[in-house]
Design a protein around this motif. Sequence first.
Motif, PDB file in Angstrom:
ATOM      1  N   ILE A  60       1.007  -1.319  -0.136  1.00  0.00           N
ATOM      2  CA  ILE A  60       0.054  -0.224  -0.068  1.00  0.00           C
ATOM      3  C   ILE A  60       0.873   1.212  -0.005  1.00  0.00           C
ATOM      4  CG2 ILE A  60      -1.895   1.145   1.292  1.00  0.00           C
ATOM      5  CD1 ILE A  60      -2.703  -1.389  -0.240  1.00  0.00           C
ATOM      6  N   TYR A  61       1.922   1.356   0.820  1.00  0.00           N
ATOM      7  CA  TYR A  61       2.544   2.491   0.718  1.00  0.00           C
ATOM      8  C   TYR A  61       3.703   2.262  -0.285  1.00  0.00           C
ATOM      9  CZ  TYR A  61       0.589   4.049   5.218  1.00  0.00           C
ATOM     10  OH  TYR A  61      -0.260   4.194   6.120  1.00  0.00           O
ATOM     11  N   GLY A  62       4.425   1.161  -0.529  1.00  0.00           N
ATOM     12  CA  GLY A  62       5.381   0.881  -1.711  1.00  0.00           C
ATOM     13  C   GLY A  62       6.885   1.074  -1.176  1.00  0.00           C
ATOM     14  N   PHE A  63       6.992   1.126   0.254  1.00  0.00           N
ATOM     15  CA  PHE A  63       8.372   1.238   0.596  1.00  0.00           C
ATOM     16  C   PHE A  63       8.763  -0.402   0.706  1.00  0.00           C
ATOM     17  CE2 PHE A  63       6.746   5.252   2.206  1.00  0.00           C
ATOM     18  CZ  PHE A  63       7.682   6.146   1.572  1.00  0.00           C
ATOM     19  N   LYS A  64       9.967  -0.498   0.448  1.00  0.00           N
ATOM     20  CA  LYS A  64      10.611  -1.964   0.466  1.00  0.00           C
ATOM     21  C   LYS A  64      10.763  -2.543   1.999  1.00  0.00           C
ATOM     22  CE  LYS A  64      13.588  -1.484  -3.433  1.00  0.00           C
ATOM     23  NZ  LYS A  64      14.755  -0.545  -3.620  1.00  0.00           N
ATOM     24  N   HIS A  65      11.091  -1.687   3.007  1.00  0.00           N
ATOM     25  CA  HIS A  65      11.367  -2.167   4.415  1.00  0.00           C
ATOM     26  C   HIS A  65      10.635  -1.434   5.228  1.00  0.00           C
ATOM     27  CE1 HIS A  65      14.646  -3.879   2.257  1.00  0.00           C
ATOM     28  NE2 HIS A  65      15.032  -2.980   2.017  1.00  0.00           N
ATOM     29  N   MET A  66      10.387  -2.014   6.608  1.00  0.00           N
ATOM     30  CA  MET A  66       9.415  -1.407   7.550  1.00  0.00           C
ATOM     31  C   MET A  66       9.868  -1.927   8.820  1.00  0.00           C
ATOM     32  SD  MET A  66       6.868  -2.227   9.870  1.00  0.00           S
ATOM     33  CE  MET A  66       6.091  -3.922   9.162  1.00  0.00           C
ATOM     34  N   VAL A  67      10.214  -1.048   9.928  1.00  0.00           N
ATOM     35  CA  VAL A  67      10.581  -1.416  11.242  1.00  0.00           C
ATOM     36  C   VAL A  67       9.139  -0.848  12.321  1.00  0.00           C
ATOM     37  CG1 VAL A  67      11.980  -1.116  13.263  1.00  0.00           C
ATOM     38  CG2 VAL A  67      12.771  -1.264  10.916  1.00  0.00           C
ATOM     39  N   PRO A  68       8.704  -1.943  12.884  1.00  0.00           N
ATOM     40  CA  PRO A  68       7.565  -1.409  13.649  1.00  0.00           C
ATOM     41  C   PRO A  68       7.834  -0.821  14.572  1.00  0.00           C
ATOM     42  CG  PRO A  68       7.830  -3.966  13.488  1.00  0.00           C
ATOM     43  CD  PRO A  68       8.898  -3.344  13.002  1.00  0.00           C
ATOM     44  N   THR A  69       7.081   0.385  15.235  1.00  0.00           N
ATOM     45  CA  THR A  69       7.440   1.039  16.515  1.00  0.00           C
ATOM     46  C   THR A  69       6.306   1.045  17.439  1.00  0.00           C
ATOM     47  OG1 THR A  69       6.895   3.055  15.575  1.00  0.00           O
ATOM     48  CG2 THR A  69       9.167   2.319  15.494  1.00  0.00           C
ATOM     49  N   HIS A  70       6.284   1.602  18.708  1.00  0.00           N
ATOM     50  CA  HIS A  70       5.067   1.536  19.754  1.00  0.00           C
ATOM     51  C   HIS A  70       4.144   2.455  19.225  1.00  0.00           C
ATOM     52  CE1 HIS A  70       6.965   4.742  21.748  1.00  0.00           C
ATOM     53  NE2 HIS A  70       5.983   5.020  22.074  1.00  0.00           N
ATOM     54  N   GLN A  71       4.528   3.504  18.578  1.00  0.00           N
ATOM     55  CA  GLN A  71       3.736   4.719  18.104  1.00  0.00           C
ATOM     56  C   GLN A  71       4.428   5.591  17.163  1.00  0.00           C
ATOM     57  OE1 GLN A  71       1.749   6.070  21.911  1.00  0.00           O
ATOM     58  NE2 GLN A  71       2.003   7.735  21.203  1.00  0.00           N
ATOM     59  N   GLY A  72       3.846   6.693  16.711  1.00  0.00           N
ATOM     60  CA  GLY A  72       4.679   7.460  15.683  1.00  0.00           C
ATOM     61  C   GLY A  72       5.945   8.219  16.127  1.00  0.00           C
ATOM     62  N   ARG A 174      10.750  17.081  -4.252  1.00  0.00           N
ATOM     63  CA  ARG A 174      11.644  16.035  -4.742  1.00  0.00           C
ATOM     64  C   ARG A 174      12.727  16.210  -5.759  1.00  0.00           C
ATOM     65  NH1 ARG A 174      12.511  11.210  -2.621  1.00  0.00           N
ATOM     66  NH2 ARG A 174      14.553  10.431  -3.738  1.00  0.00           N
ATOM     67  N   GLU A 175      12.308  17.102  -6.835  1.00  0.00           N
ATOM     68  CA  GLU A 175      13.239  17.645  -7.643  1.00  0.00           C
ATOM     69  C   GLU A 175      14.399  18.560  -7.210  1.00  0.00           C
ATOM     70  OE1 GLU A 175      13.116  19.857 -11.826  1.00  0.00           O
ATOM     71  OE2 GLU A 175      11.158  19.279 -10.974  1.00  0.00           O
ATOM     72  N   MET A 218       4.051   8.552  -2.052  1.00  0.00           N
ATOM     73  CA  MET A 218       4.993   7.948  -1.299  1.00  0.00           C
ATOM     74  C   MET A 218       6.186   7.606  -2.340  1.00  0.00           C
ATOM     75  SD  MET A 218       4.168   7.857   1.757  1.00  0.00           S
ATOM     76  CE  MET A 218       2.874   8.991   1.746  1.00  0.00           C
ATOM     77  N   SER A 219       5.966   7.521  -3.553  1.00  0.00           N
ATOM     78  CA  SER A 219       7.183   7.369  -4.575  1.00  0.00           C
ATOM     79  C   SER A 219       7.988   8.277  -4.548  1.00  0.00           C
ATOM     80  CB  SER A 219       6.449   6.863  -5.990  1.00  0.00           C
ATOM     81  OG  SER A 219       5.940   8.225  -6.514  1.00  0.00           O
ATOM     82  N   TYR A 220       7.552   9.695  -4.192  1.00  0.00           N
ATOM     83  CA  TYR A 220       8.383  10.840  -4.085  1.00  0.00           C
ATOM     84  C   TYR A 220       9.332  10.975  -2.853  1.00  0.00           C
ATOM     85  CZ  TYR A 220       5.564  11.807  -7.977  1.00  0.00           C
ATOM     86  OH  TYR A 220       4.679  11.703  -9.191  1.00  0.00           O
ATOM     87  N   ASN A 243      13.314   2.758   1.586  1.00  0.00           N
ATOM     88  CA  ASN A 243      13.807   2.049   0.683  1.00  0.00           C
ATOM     89  C   ASN A 243      15.482   1.394   0.969  1.00  0.00           C
ATOM     90  OD1 ASN A 243      11.556   1.705  -0.728  1.00  0.00           O
ATOM     91  ND2 ASN A 243      11.703   3.971  -1.700  1.00  0.00           N
ATOM     92  N   ASP A 244      16.142   2.362   1.486  1.00  0.00           N
ATOM     93  CA  ASP A 244      17.447   2.389   1.668  1.00  0.00           C
ATOM     94  C   ASP A 244      17.961   0.993   2.644  1.00  0.00           C
ATOM     95  OD1 ASP A 244      20.158   4.312   1.346  1.00  0.00           O
ATOM     96  OD2 ASP A 244      20.206   3.076   3.075  1.00  0.00           O
ATOM     97  N   GLU A 245      18.723   0.223   2.197  1.00  0.00           N
ATOM     98  CA  GLU A 245      19.240  -0.810   2.851  1.00  0.00           C
ATOM     99  C   GLU A 245      19.969  -0.530   4.256  1.00  0.00           C
ATOM    100  OE1 GLU A 245      19.115  -4.383   1.932  1.00  0.00           O
ATOM    101  OE2 GLU A 245      17.678  -3.811   0.350  1.00  0.00           O
TER     102      GLU A 245
END
Length: 437
Positions: A60-72, A174-175, A218-220, A243-245
């Motif tokens: 849905i967001y399109g990002f490759k990676h995700m780390v959960p957190t307790h809130q924002g 972005r540009e 999100m792609s930007y 996206n960045d490893e």
Amino acid sequence: MAEAGYNTFLLRSEDVYIDLLTDSGTNAMSDRQWSAMMMGDEAYAGARSFYNMERAVREIYGFKHMVPTHQGRGAEHLISRILIRPGHVIPGNMYFTTTRVHQEMQGGMFVDVVIDEAHDPAAQHPFKGNVDIFKLAEAIQTYGAQNVPYVNVACTVNLAGGQPVSMQNLRDVRELCASHGIRVWCDATRAVENAFFIKDREPGYADKPVRAILHEMMSYFDGCTMSAKKDCLVNIGGFLAMNDETILQQAREQVVIFEGMPTYGGLAGRDMEAIAQGIYEMVDDAYIAHRVNQVRYLGEQLRAAGVPIVEPIGGHAVFLDARRFLPQLDQEEFPAQALAAELYIDSGVRAMERGIVSSGRDPMTKENRRPKLELVRLTIPRRVYTDRHMDVVAWSVKSLYERREEIRGLDMVYEPPTLRFFSARFEPQPVGVKTLA
Ligand SMILES: *Cc1c(COP(=O)(O)O)cnc(C)c1O
């Protein structure tokens, strides 16, 4: 109200009829989310629930990676630790309380690059949350691109009243940033509401599903921080996506210190299941149209009755302009606090002050900060209330407006040293005596 010191934060929820204090964590979960919770995998490491949440974020967001957190704010803490060093400058479209605190704790400095209209409650602009590209270019020039680790763009802008950012503006940001090699990070807390405004207002998007619009937004970005307590229709949770490893690697190193293992980050498996399911539900076009239009429905009724509100009406809340509502009160008589208290007395509706009480005192002079905006926020939780509840709120606010000349100011009788709005206590000013602090 007297028992609660004329502070809506000090009311018990069971004494509240319609609770418009916040839209954070107050959403109603669906039958599918509750069922998903029963399937929570509570393994300490590598839980299936984590992979379900990761899949939803990717799709849905399109990002490759995700780390959960307790809130924002957990996600804000991580990205600030990873990217900010003392002397850095982080431009953003208006500050947010927790975001700025984490930037400052790393020795960074927030610089506001939102368009001027965002600071004027009466200014009309379809995308009042837009970044002023000229201000951003100037900030990069002044501080040097090497001192700007990233630009932080919030969609929508909470403190401006839930105002959206246009797709064109995201492309422009972005540009400009790409030409300087600067990352762009999103505060995606209410990005679905932002996507709906793009569909509604920006040429070329009327026929696109909100899901596709969110994906393009999100792609930007290089990544986002997220409070799942808002858009994702849950009661607790958040994440950092990217996206960045290398940033992923660093986020995993940090999350284990502050939140928990990288496959749960302070959440139970069942919380991650509820978020994963909520992420698919939040981009349902009918749902999000109803959500934003319910806020508009309340706002339009007030506007039609001549009640002064922040315009245009935002995505998550209607803000009463207490300065224009109660012109007889000086700001040091706490007009927004008094109005929120009066609303509760009238109808059991709980709102929140966003004005001089929330702003606190200047740390140097100890004087009250006198913010330009003196507002009462009526925040609508998602999928909780019907339009008939909104009618009750509108009716109550309108009746207060009709007898606005009778509404008296407050005296602050207890003032805590920090974040005073949470626990300060007040008393009504005695009749006929105008006591100015
Ligand atoms: C709520 C919020 C946050 C912080 O999220 P929490 O889940 O409350 O920690 C960050 N940014 C915005 C715009 C928010 O509204």
